[in-house]
Write a protein that holds these residues in place. Structure first.
Motif, PDB file in Angstrom:
ATOM      1  N   GLU A  12     -37.502  42.038 -29.291  1.00  0.00           N
ATOM      2  CA  GLU A  12     -38.769  42.744 -29.421  1.00  0.00           C
ATOM      3  C   GLU A  12     -39.670  42.092 -30.451  1.00  0.00           C
ATOM      4  O   GLU A  12     -40.887  42.192 -30.377  1.00  0.00           O
ATOM      5  N   ASP A  13     -39.066  41.418 -31.434  1.00  0.00           N
ATOM      6  CA  ASP A  13     -39.882  40.737 -32.428  1.00  0.00           C
ATOM      7  C   ASP A  13     -40.141  39.280 -32.025  1.00  0.00           C
ATOM      8  O   ASP A  13     -40.596  38.477 -32.825  1.00  0.00           O
ATOM      9  N   GLY A  14     -39.838  38.949 -30.799  1.00  0.00           N
ATOM     10  CA  GLY A  14     -40.121  37.606 -30.299  1.00  0.00           C
ATOM     11  C   GLY A  14     -41.597  37.456 -29.966  1.00  0.00           C
ATOM     12  O   GLY A  14     -42.406  38.358 -30.209  1.00  0.00           O
ATOM     13  N   PRO A  15     -41.959  36.332 -29.403  1.00  0.00           N
ATOM     14  CA  PRO A  15     -43.373  36.062 -29.126  1.00  0.00           C
ATOM     15  C   PRO A  15     -43.905  36.944 -27.997  1.00  0.00           C
ATOM     16  O   PRO A  15     -43.150  37.443 -27.158  1.00  0.00           O
ATOM     17  N   GLU A  16     -45.217  37.110 -28.005  1.00  0.00           N
ATOM     18  CA  GLU A  16     -45.841  37.791 -26.870  1.00  0.00           C
ATOM     19  C   GLU A  16     -45.793  36.859 -25.662  1.00  0.00           C
ATOM     20  O   GLU A  16     -45.973  35.645 -25.788  1.00  0.00           O
ATOM     21  N   CYS A  17     -45.548  37.453 -24.524  1.00  0.00           N
ATOM     22  CA  CYS A  17     -45.524  36.690 -23.266  1.00  0.00           C
ATOM     23  C   CYS A  17     -46.503  37.352 -22.305  1.00  0.00           C
ATOM     24  O   CYS A  17     -46.742  38.549 -22.390  1.00  0.00           O
ATOM     25  N   ARG A  18     -47.035  36.571 -21.410  1.00  0.00           N
ATOM     26  CA  ARG A  18     -48.000  37.112 -20.452  1.00  0.00           C
ATOM     27  C   ARG A  18     -47.451  37.046 -19.032  1.00  0.00           C
ATOM     28  O   ARG A  18     -46.928  36.008 -18.611  1.00  0.00           O
ATOM     29  N   LEU A  19     -47.592  38.170 -18.339  1.00  0.00           N
ATOM     30  CA  LEU A  19     -47.246  38.236 -16.921  1.00  0.00           C
ATOM     31  C   LEU A  19     -48.559  38.165 -16.150  1.00  0.00           C
ATOM     32  O   LEU A  19     -49.433  39.023 -16.330  1.00  0.00           O
ATOM     33  N   HIS A  20     -48.686  37.162 -15.311  1.00  0.00           N
ATOM     34  CA  HIS A  20     -49.901  36.984 -14.518  1.00  0.00           C
ATOM     35  C   HIS A  20     -49.650  37.522 -13.114  1.00  0.00           C
ATOM     36  O   HIS A  20     -48.883  36.920 -12.349  1.00  0.00           O
TER      37      HIS A  20
ATOM     38  N   VAL B 117     -35.213  45.723 -24.989  1.00  0.00           N
ATOM     39  CA  VAL B 117     -35.709  45.208 -26.255  1.00  0.00           C
ATOM     40  C   VAL B 117     -35.641  46.221 -27.380  1.00  0.00           C
ATOM     41  O   VAL B 117     -35.617  45.857 -28.540  1.00  0.00           O
ATOM     42  N   GLU B 118     -35.645  47.517 -27.060  1.00  0.00           N
ATOM     43  CA  GLU B 118     -35.665  48.518 -28.122  1.00  0.00           C
ATOM     44  C   GLU B 118     -34.293  49.144 -28.286  1.00  0.00           C
ATOM     45  O   GLU B 118     -33.592  49.385 -27.307  1.00  0.00           O
ATOM     46  N   ALA B 119     -33.969  49.464 -29.523  1.00  0.00           N
ATOM     47  CA  ALA B 119     -32.784  50.252 -29.844  1.00  0.00           C
ATOM     48  C   ALA B 119     -31.533  49.718 -29.162  1.00  0.00           C
ATOM     49  O   ALA B 119     -30.801  50.449 -28.541  1.00  0.00           O
ATOM     50  N   PRO B 120     -31.259  48.428 -29.287  1.00  0.00           N
ATOM     51  CA  PRO B 120     -30.124  47.870 -28.555  1.00  0.00           C
ATOM     52  C   PRO B 120     -28.783  48.429 -28.979  1.00  0.00           C
ATOM     53  O   PRO B 120     -27.840  48.395 -28.225  1.00  0.00           O
ATOM     54  N   ALA B 121     -28.675  48.980 -30.188  1.00  0.00           N
ATOM     55  CA  ALA B 121     -27.372  49.456 -30.649  1.00  0.00           C
ATOM     56  C   ALA B 121     -27.132  50.925 -30.327  1.00  0.00           C
ATOM     57  O   ALA B 121     -26.082  51.450 -30.618  1.00  0.00           O
ATOM     58  N   LYS B 122     -28.099  51.598 -29.717  1.00  0.00           N
ATOM     59  CA  LYS B 122     -27.929  53.031 -29.463  1.00  0.00           C
ATOM     60  C   LYS B 122     -27.136  53.286 -28.188  1.00  0.00           C
ATOM     61  O   LYS B 122     -27.141  52.475 -27.281  1.00  0.00           O
ATOM     62  N   PRO B 123     -26.487  54.429 -28.133  1.00  0.00           N
ATOM     63  CA  PRO B 123     -25.597  54.672 -27.003  1.00  0.00           C
ATOM     64  C   PRO B 123     -26.312  54.810 -25.667  1.00  0.00           C
ATOM     65  O   PRO B 123     -25.698  54.698 -24.631  1.00  0.00           O
ATOM     66  N   GLY B 124     -27.592  55.042 -25.675  1.00  0.00           N
ATOM     67  CA  GLY B 124     -28.280  55.210 -24.396  1.00  0.00           C
ATOM     68  C   GLY B 124     -28.320  53.940 -23.565  1.00  0.00           C
ATOM     69  O   GLY B 124     -28.490  54.003 -22.361  1.00  0.00           O
ATOM     70  N   ILE B 125     -28.179  52.799 -24.188  1.00  0.00           N
ATOM     71  CA  ILE B 125     -28.329  51.561 -23.425  1.00  0.00           C
ATOM     72  C   ILE B 125     -27.146  50.618 -23.581  1.00  0.00           C
ATOM     73  O   ILE B 125     -26.906  49.790 -22.733  1.00  0.00           O
ATOM     74  N   SER B 126     -26.371  50.767 -24.650  1.00  0.00           N
ATOM     75  CA  SER B 126     -25.292  49.804 -24.852  1.00  0.00           C
ATOM     76  C   SER B 126     -24.037  50.241 -24.102  1.00  0.00           C
ATOM     77  O   SER B 126     -23.914  51.382 -23.690  1.00  0.00           O
ATOM     78  N   ASP B 127     -23.112  49.327 -23.945  1.00  0.00           N
ATOM     79  CA  ASP B 127     -21.864  49.715 -23.298  1.00  0.00           C
ATOM     80  C   ASP B 127     -20.697  49.550 -24.259  1.00  0.00           C
ATOM     81  O   ASP B 127     -20.900  49.274 -25.423  1.00  0.00           O
TER      82      ASP B 127
END
Lengths: 127, 127
Positions: A12-20, B117-127
């Motif tokens: 999430e703290d990576g670069p901005e990317c654009r979807l065209h 990209v968000e909250a990768p360590a939370k139980p809602g998304i991790s396995d």
């Protein structure tokens, strides 16, 4: 970005990317701004498709392709959940994508409660 | 299941569903048992592909297709995160799937930290 520079996972703290998106499809983006996160499906056009097992860490541990999120797979479709930063017409700016420049886009979906079967109301997956 | 009976979203307490993988690809499933949840990509073969906007609740509110998870989309690829119940050879039993019998399977991926990209360590998304 070339393949050797491509991150293994987006951040999430990576670069901005654009979807065209082809402007023909611009009306299909109406309302996308309401999504905080979107799911992006894309075709990993440089990926090998013939590996049933692989050793992604290049050690001696080999695993089945479907038990990995490696880009090398029979149907090389990438799937990422990314942060939607903004929309400008038919261009979406996102953070958290991990694919090459020029990767063909297949689909965009909002991330919603109910998308995953477990813990739909938790912040890790809901928007 | 016919289309009229198909749920809008899968539920973890819904029925068990079976994914039949071509036995040729069985080696690609090695290690999948370690995943509690898997992401399933499938081709919504009965879906219309020509709608840029739609009114999924059949009211007067029309939205862009990419701001919805409707099965009707230009590239009708379904994406669900489901609970993996068990593996029997090249057959996976899951809960939480919402597609028709006979829907072509495109890909199976484990659900992992870092997939979103968000909250990768939370139980809602991790396995």
């Amino acid at each position: 970005m070339v393949r050797a520079d491509c991150p293994r996972q987006g951040r999430e703290d990576g670069p901005e990317c654009r979807l065209h998106i082809d402007p023909v499809y611009a009306p299909a983006l109406d309302g996308i701004e309401q999504a905080d996160r979107i799911e992006v499906l894309y075709w990993l056009h440089e990926a090998r498709r013939d590996l049933l097992t692989q050793s992604p860490k290049a050690n001696d541990v080999t695993r089945g392709t479907f038990s990995l999120r490696s880009p090398l797979r029979p149907n090389p479709i990438g799937s990422s959940i990314v942060k939607l930063v903004r929309r400008d017409g038919a261009v979406l700016t996102v953070r958290g994508l991990d694919c090459l420049d020029g990767t063909p886009l297949l689909d965009i979906k909002p991330v919603r409660c109910g998308y995953a079967v477990e813990a739909p109301a938790k912040p890790g997956i809901s928007d």
